[in-house]
Enzyme design. Structure first.
Site, PDB file in Angstrom:
ATOM      1  N   ALA A 108      14.969  76.286  17.658  1.00  6.39           N
ATOM      2  CA  ALA A 108      15.868  75.951  18.771  1.00  6.39           C
ATOM      3  C   ALA A 108      17.003  76.962  18.880  1.00  6.39           C
ATOM      4  O   ALA A 108      18.120  76.603  19.218  1.00  6.39           O
ATOM      5  CB  ALA A 108      16.416  74.550  18.537  1.00  6.39           C
TER       6      ALA A 108
ATOM      7  N   ASN B  42      18.969  73.283  11.093  1.00  5.57           N
ATOM      8  CA  ASN B  42      18.004  74.268  10.606  1.00  5.57           C
ATOM      9  C   ASN B  42      18.321  75.631  11.189  1.00  5.57           C
ATOM     10  O   ASN B  42      18.066  76.663  10.579  1.00  5.57           O
ATOM     11  CB  ASN B  42      16.594  73.864  11.025  1.00  5.57           C
ATOM     12  CG  ASN B  42      16.068  72.752  10.158  1.00  5.57           C
ATOM     13  OD1 ASN B  42      15.791  72.952   8.992  1.00  5.57           O
ATOM     14  ND2 ASN B  42      15.966  71.565  10.726  1.00  5.57           N
TER      15      ASN B  42
ATOM     16  N   HIS C  61      24.320  75.582  20.704  1.00  7.91           N
ATOM     17  CA  HIS C  61      24.700  76.416  19.553  1.00  7.91           C
ATOM     18  C   HIS C  61      25.267  77.735  20.075  1.00  7.91           C
ATOM     19  O   HIS C  61      24.630  78.409  20.888  1.00  7.91           O
ATOM     20  CB  HIS C  61      23.481  76.768  18.693  1.00  7.91           C
ATOM     21  CG  HIS C  61      22.675  75.587  18.247  1.00  7.91           C
ATOM     22  ND1 HIS C  61      23.110  74.671  17.325  1.00  7.91           N
ATOM     23  CD2 HIS C  61      21.438  75.174  18.597  1.00  7.91           C
ATOM     24  CE1 HIS C  61      22.176  73.754  17.121  1.00  7.91           C
ATOM     25  NE2 HIS C  61      21.150  74.037  17.891  1.00  7.91           N
TER      26      HIS C  61
HETATM   27  N1  NAI Z   1      14.669  75.152  13.346  1.00 11.33           N
HETATM   28  C1  NAI Z   1      14.790  74.395  14.404  1.00 11.33           C
HETATM   29  O1  NAI Z   1      15.198  74.864  15.451  1.00 11.33           O
HETATM   30  C2  NAI Z   1      14.433  72.945  14.339  1.00 11.33           C
HETATM   31  C3  NAI Z   1      13.852  72.396  13.226  1.00 11.33           C
HETATM   32  N2  NAI Z   1      13.494  71.085  13.186  1.00 11.33           N
HETATM   33  C4  NAI Z   1      12.829  70.570  11.974  1.00 11.33           C
HETATM   34  O2  NAI Z   1      11.452  70.359  12.276  1.00 11.33           O
HETATM   35  C5  NAI Z   1      10.947  69.279  11.532  1.00 11.33           C
HETATM   36  C6  NAI Z   1      10.187  68.305  12.424  1.00 11.33           C
HETATM   37  O3  NAI Z   1      11.025  67.838  13.475  1.00 11.33           O
HETATM   38  P1  NAI Z   1      10.508  66.704  14.495  1.00 11.33           P
HETATM   39  O4  NAI Z   1       9.135  66.998  14.962  1.00 11.33           O
HETATM   40  O5  NAI Z   1      11.575  66.514  15.481  1.00 11.33           O
HETATM   41  O6  NAI Z   1      10.461  65.418  13.518  1.00 11.33           O
HETATM   42  P2  NAI Z   1       9.700  64.037  13.736  1.00 11.33           P
HETATM   43  O7  NAI Z   1      10.401  63.047  12.869  1.00 11.33           O
HETATM   44  O8  NAI Z   1       9.521  63.722  15.171  1.00 11.33           O
HETATM   45  O9  NAI Z   1       8.244  64.315  13.134  1.00 11.33           O
HETATM   46  C7  NAI Z   1       8.010  64.538  11.779  1.00 11.33           C
HETATM   47  C8  NAI Z   1       6.603  64.030  11.461  1.00 11.33           C
HETATM   48  O10 NAI Z   1       6.269  64.398  10.118  1.00 11.33           O
HETATM   49  C9  NAI Z   1       5.543  63.323   9.534  1.00 11.33           C
HETATM   50  N3  NAI Z   1       5.604  63.412   8.080  1.00 11.33           N
HETATM   51  C10 NAI Z   1       6.470  62.812   7.219  1.00 11.33           C
HETATM   52  N4  NAI Z   1       6.144  63.135   5.939  1.00 11.33           N
HETATM   53  C11 NAI Z   1       5.070  63.953   6.001  1.00 11.33           C
HETATM   54  C12 NAI Z   1       4.270  64.591   5.018  1.00 11.33           C
HETATM   55  N5  NAI Z   1       4.528  64.473   3.713  1.00 11.33           N
HETATM   56  N6  NAI Z   1       3.239  65.368   5.438  1.00 11.33           N
HETATM   57  C13 NAI Z   1       2.961  65.502   6.748  1.00 11.33           C
HETATM   58  N7  NAI Z   1       3.681  64.892   7.712  1.00 11.33           N
HETATM   59  C14 NAI Z   1       4.726  64.140   7.352  1.00 11.33           C
HETATM   60  C15 NAI Z   1       6.184  62.081  10.108  1.00 11.33           C
HETATM   61  O11 NAI Z   1       5.308  60.970  10.010  1.00 11.33           O
HETATM   62  C16 NAI Z   1       6.462  62.510  11.550  1.00 11.33           C
HETATM   63  O12 NAI Z   1       5.352  62.209  12.370  1.00 11.33           O
HETATM   64  C17 NAI Z   1      12.155  68.684  10.797  1.00 11.33           C
HETATM   65  O13 NAI Z   1      12.185  69.204   9.484  1.00 11.33           O
HETATM   66  C18 NAI Z   1      13.337  69.203  11.546  1.00 11.33           C
HETATM   67  O14 NAI Z   1      14.444  69.309  10.707  1.00 11.33           O
HETATM   68  C19 NAI Z   1      13.685  70.282  14.262  1.00 11.33           C
HETATM   69  C20 NAI Z   1      14.269  70.772  15.389  1.00 11.33           C
HETATM   70  C21 NAI Z   1      14.708  72.125  15.529  1.00 11.33           C
HETATM   71  O1  OAA Z   2      19.048  72.921  14.668  1.00 11.36           O
HETATM   72  C1  OAA Z   2      18.165  72.057  14.718  1.00 11.36           C
HETATM   73  O2  OAA Z   2      17.474  71.711  13.746  1.00 11.36           O
HETATM   74  C2  OAA Z   2      17.864  71.383  15.996  1.00 11.36           C
HETATM   75  C3  OAA Z   2      18.815  71.673  17.050  1.00 11.36           C
HETATM   76  O3  OAA Z   2      19.982  71.859  16.818  1.00 11.36           O
HETATM   77  C4  OAA Z   2      18.356  71.702  18.407  1.00 11.36           C
HETATM   78  O4  OAA Z   2      17.232  71.266  18.688  1.00 11.36           O
HETATM   79  O5  OAA Z   2      19.116  72.180  19.223  1.00 11.36           O
END
Ligand code: NAI
Ligand code: OAA
Length: 270
Positions: free
Chosen positions: A123, A191, A221
């Protein structure tokens, strides 16, 4: 015959489902091979949307089955997913910058086993410029995150400290410190700050502020970098997803783009 890379998706939530759908609909040189999930029942239900059915596996099996694994699971699951992939000398694409900071040994594992970790831009923006500037001298890197209160209510630090955000009438600074500390306290929310730290002068030397801002409808951000090669300031305003407002819509698209560049004949940007 053209080689097709088999892609496994670990974590079938907000980001994972969009990535799996894109693969299912067809991406040049890439095929969805299997999924791993934290919730089998929900995953099986959501997998019915796929045109071509694939197996639901555990993380070890996924690492064996796929050439590339995309990690879209919570920070806490990162090592369970990353370790078998990297030990097998394969490629891991992730957006969990916070998890890499928490588990720095994972980079050594990738080196030793000839695996590869690609931390997608997620993001965020400008990581290419920050990496380039880091080859010279960077004097300072700072980031200010402003999110609508609904995007922060589930954050670890907010929940543990019982901070009430939903009734805010003006913006509240909920964190000021290093990106390293911010990523520890808000692992699912900054993140991007972790990635900024890894790209530039390290997360300990990257300044971060996080604000809950009732006037914002987007996860915003702003980064400022001052270096001997360039100074720049950039802002991204991410549209929150309906499923998980802390996650911006652009995150899954960034992962799809990272996957696409594995096989695309032209890659734009470093
Ligand atoms: N770098 C970036 O810009 C961003 C990073 N993220 C990160 O991405 C990741 C996912 O975010 P979302 O999809 O929004 O979360 P979400 O909560 O919608 O989905 C996560 C999924 O992982 C599953 N899960 C839980 N434990 C697991 C395991 N051991 N093995 C496989 N699957 C498992 C859950 O059941 C859920 O379906 C998070 O770590 C979040 O911090 C999220 C948004 C932005
Ligand atoms: O940083 C993150 O993990 C997610 C975030 O801020 C965004 O989606 O804007």
């Amino acid at each position: 015959m053209t080689q097709v890379l088999r892609v496994g998706v670990a974590g079938f939530g907000t980001i994972g489902r969009v990535v799996a759908k894109a693969l299912d609909e067809g991406m040049e040189g890439l095929a969805l091979s299997a999924i791993a999930s934290g919730n089998e029942h929900k995953a099986r239900q959501a997998m019915q949307q796929l045109k071509t059915p694939v197996a639901l596996l555990n993380a070890q099996q996924l690492a064996r089955e796929a050439d590339v694994v995309v990690d879209c699971a919570p920070t806490a699951a990162f090592m369970d997913i990353a370790e078998p992939v990297l030990s097998a000398g394969k490629t891991l694409i992730t957006v969990s910058g916070a998890a890499i900071l928490q588990n720095p040994k994972v980079v050594e594992l990738a080196r030793r086993c000839h695996g590869r970790i690609i931390l997608a831009t997620g993001a965020f923006l400008g990581l290419d410029a920050v990496r380039a500037a880091a080859l010279g001298t960077i004097y300072s890197v700072s980031m200010v995150t402003r999110k609508p209160p609904t995007s922060l209510v589930k954050a670890k630090y907010i929940v543990e400290n019982q901070i009430e955000l939903l009734g805010l009438t003006e913006s509240l600074r909920v964190f000021k410190g290093s990106a390293a500390e911010g990523a520890r306290l808000f692992p699912s929310n900054v993140n991007v700050a972790a990635a900024l730290g890894l790209a530039g002068v390290g997360a300990d030397n990257t300044e971060l502020e996080i604000w809950a801002d009732p006037d914002k409808t987007r996860n915003t951000h702003t980064i400022r970098v001052d270096a001997d090669s360039a100074s720049f300031e950039m802002t991204i305003e991410n549209v929150p997803t309906v499923e998980n407002p802390g996650t911006g819509r652009i995150t899954a698209l960034s992962v799809i783009e990272a996957l696409r560049s594995l096989t695309a004949p032209l890659r734009v940007g470093s």
